[in-house]
Write an enzyme that holds these catalytic residues in place. Structure first.
Site, PDB file in Angstrom:
ATOM      1  N   CYS A 123     -17.256 -33.010  39.966  1.00 37.47           N
ATOM      2  CA  CYS A 123     -17.702 -31.763  39.648  1.00 37.47           C
ATOM      3  C   CYS A 123     -17.631 -31.765  37.911  1.00 37.47           C
ATOM      4  O   CYS A 123     -18.571 -32.318  37.378  1.00 37.47           O
ATOM      5  CB  CYS A 123     -17.034 -30.676  40.200  1.00 37.47           C
ATOM      6  SG  CYS A 123     -17.722 -29.271  40.037  1.00 37.47           S
ATOM      7  N   HIS A 228     -17.219 -32.374  45.756  1.00 37.72           N
ATOM      8  CA  HIS A 228     -15.878 -32.628  45.600  1.00 37.72           C
ATOM      9  C   HIS A 228     -15.434 -33.255  46.741  1.00 37.72           C
ATOM     10  O   HIS A 228     -15.243 -32.725  47.858  1.00 37.72           O
ATOM     11  CB  HIS A 228     -15.126 -31.162  45.620  1.00 37.72           C
ATOM     12  CG  HIS A 228     -15.036 -30.276  44.409  1.00 37.72           C
ATOM     13  ND1 HIS A 228     -14.235 -30.312  43.651  1.00 37.72           N
ATOM     14  CD2 HIS A 228     -16.332 -29.663  43.858  1.00 37.72           C
ATOM     15  CE1 HIS A 228     -14.581 -29.390  42.608  1.00 37.72           C
ATOM     16  NE2 HIS A 228     -15.448 -28.903  42.670  1.00 37.72           N
ATOM     17  N   GLU A 230     -12.564 -34.397  47.636  1.00 33.24           N
ATOM     18  CA  GLU A 230     -11.290 -34.116  47.754  1.00 33.24           C
ATOM     19  C   GLU A 230     -11.329 -32.803  48.886  1.00 33.24           C
ATOM     20  O   GLU A 230     -10.302 -32.552  49.464  1.00 33.24           O
ATOM     21  CB  GLU A 230     -10.327 -33.697  46.670  1.00 33.24           C
ATOM     22  CG  GLU A 230     -10.647 -32.497  46.034  1.00 33.24           C
ATOM     23  CD  GLU A 230     -11.789 -32.467  44.834  1.00 33.24           C
ATOM     24  OE1 GLU A 230     -11.673 -31.500  44.226  1.00 33.24           O
ATOM     25  OE2 GLU A 230     -12.512 -33.354  45.075  1.00 33.24           O
TER      26      GLU A 230
END
Length: 259
Positions: A123, A228, A230
């Site tokens: 990001c 993202h 994650e």
């Protein structure tokens, strides 16, 4: 005990703020839990890299010391990039970004590249990498590209999704060849405008052409995505981008093996 990879995570900053209840006069540095856990999911040890600069700095530790000791670097999300980093003036004060964090992360990126260690951006990390190597950004997509699809929904946050179009014959297309979904989370209002020299686009938003993934064409492993990974949850039906972490950690292991 297993000799695990040590992966640096660049810090997010909370600067002194009299309105903040805790440590109002202090600079705080931190990492997001989900990012640390994502790196742990690959069997590596996440290590936050504190900035060696600041008004309380002391000692002789530098960015190169971290690059020598650690096996790779991940830049994660957070504040906007300061437009002055790419030669522009903020269009609005609220898009002024974090000039201090920009300088810190650019120094980290260049130290790790010089040390032959891989760098991966998420990001803001993608935007920072693009700027660090000479690219520019849209300060606000809705203002500068009003025809674009919505890339950030503050209420939905990590449950806001759009499709991803991967550029054929790129490293990313090889890594995600078996992906069963092309949906990604989208949590950004800034984006790449001019791509940095020496980089290629690996993915775009198919609806507006916004750049979603980049990679260096040089010998250094420098890659980044606008979404993202994650935040990925299989139940949400989004792209399983585990291969991105696996590939990055393989590059870190190769750098470690080279000594």
């Amino acid at each position: 005990m297993k000799d695990r990879l040590k992966i640096g995570i660049s810090a997010c900053f909370l600067h002194p703020d009299p309105a903040r209840a805790a440590f109002a006069k202090k600079t705080l540095q931190y990492v997001e839990q989900s990012m640390a856990h994502w790196i742990m999911s690959g069997g590596a040890l996440p290590v936050m890299v504190p900035s060696p600069a600041g008004d309380t700095a002391r000692g002789d530790i530098g960015y190169g010391d971290y690059a020598y000791w650690l096996d790779g670097l991940v830049l994660h999300g957070g504040a906007d990039v300061w437009p002055g980093s790419y030669g522009e003036t903020p269009l609005q004060e609220r898009w002024s970004g974090d000039r201090i964090r920009d300088g810190y992360e650019q120094a980290l990126v260049h130290a790790f590249v010089a040390a032959g260690k891989p760098v991966f951006g998420v990001c803001r990390g993608l935007q920072l990498i693009n700027v660090a190597f000479g690219g520019t950004l849209y300060q606000d997509i809705a203002t500068q590209r009003p025809e674009a699809v919505l890339h950030r929904d503050a209420d939905a946050y990590d449950h806001h999704f759009h499709a991803l179009e991967i550029v054929p014959e790129t490293r990313l297309s090889a890594l995600l060849a078996g992906a069963s979904s092309n949906q990604i989370n989208s949590i950004h209002h800034q984006a790449i405008k001019d791509l940095a020299p020496g980089f290629v686009v690996e993915a775009r938003s198919p609806d507006d052409g916004m750049i979603e993934a980049i990679r260096s064409t040089g010998p250094a492993y420098v890659a980044a995505v606008q979404w993202h990974p994650e935040f990925h949850q299989p139940a949400l039906g989004t792209l399983d981008d585990t291969p991105l972490l696996t590939d990055f950690l393989a590059a870190a292991q190769a750098a470690k093996d080279r000594g």
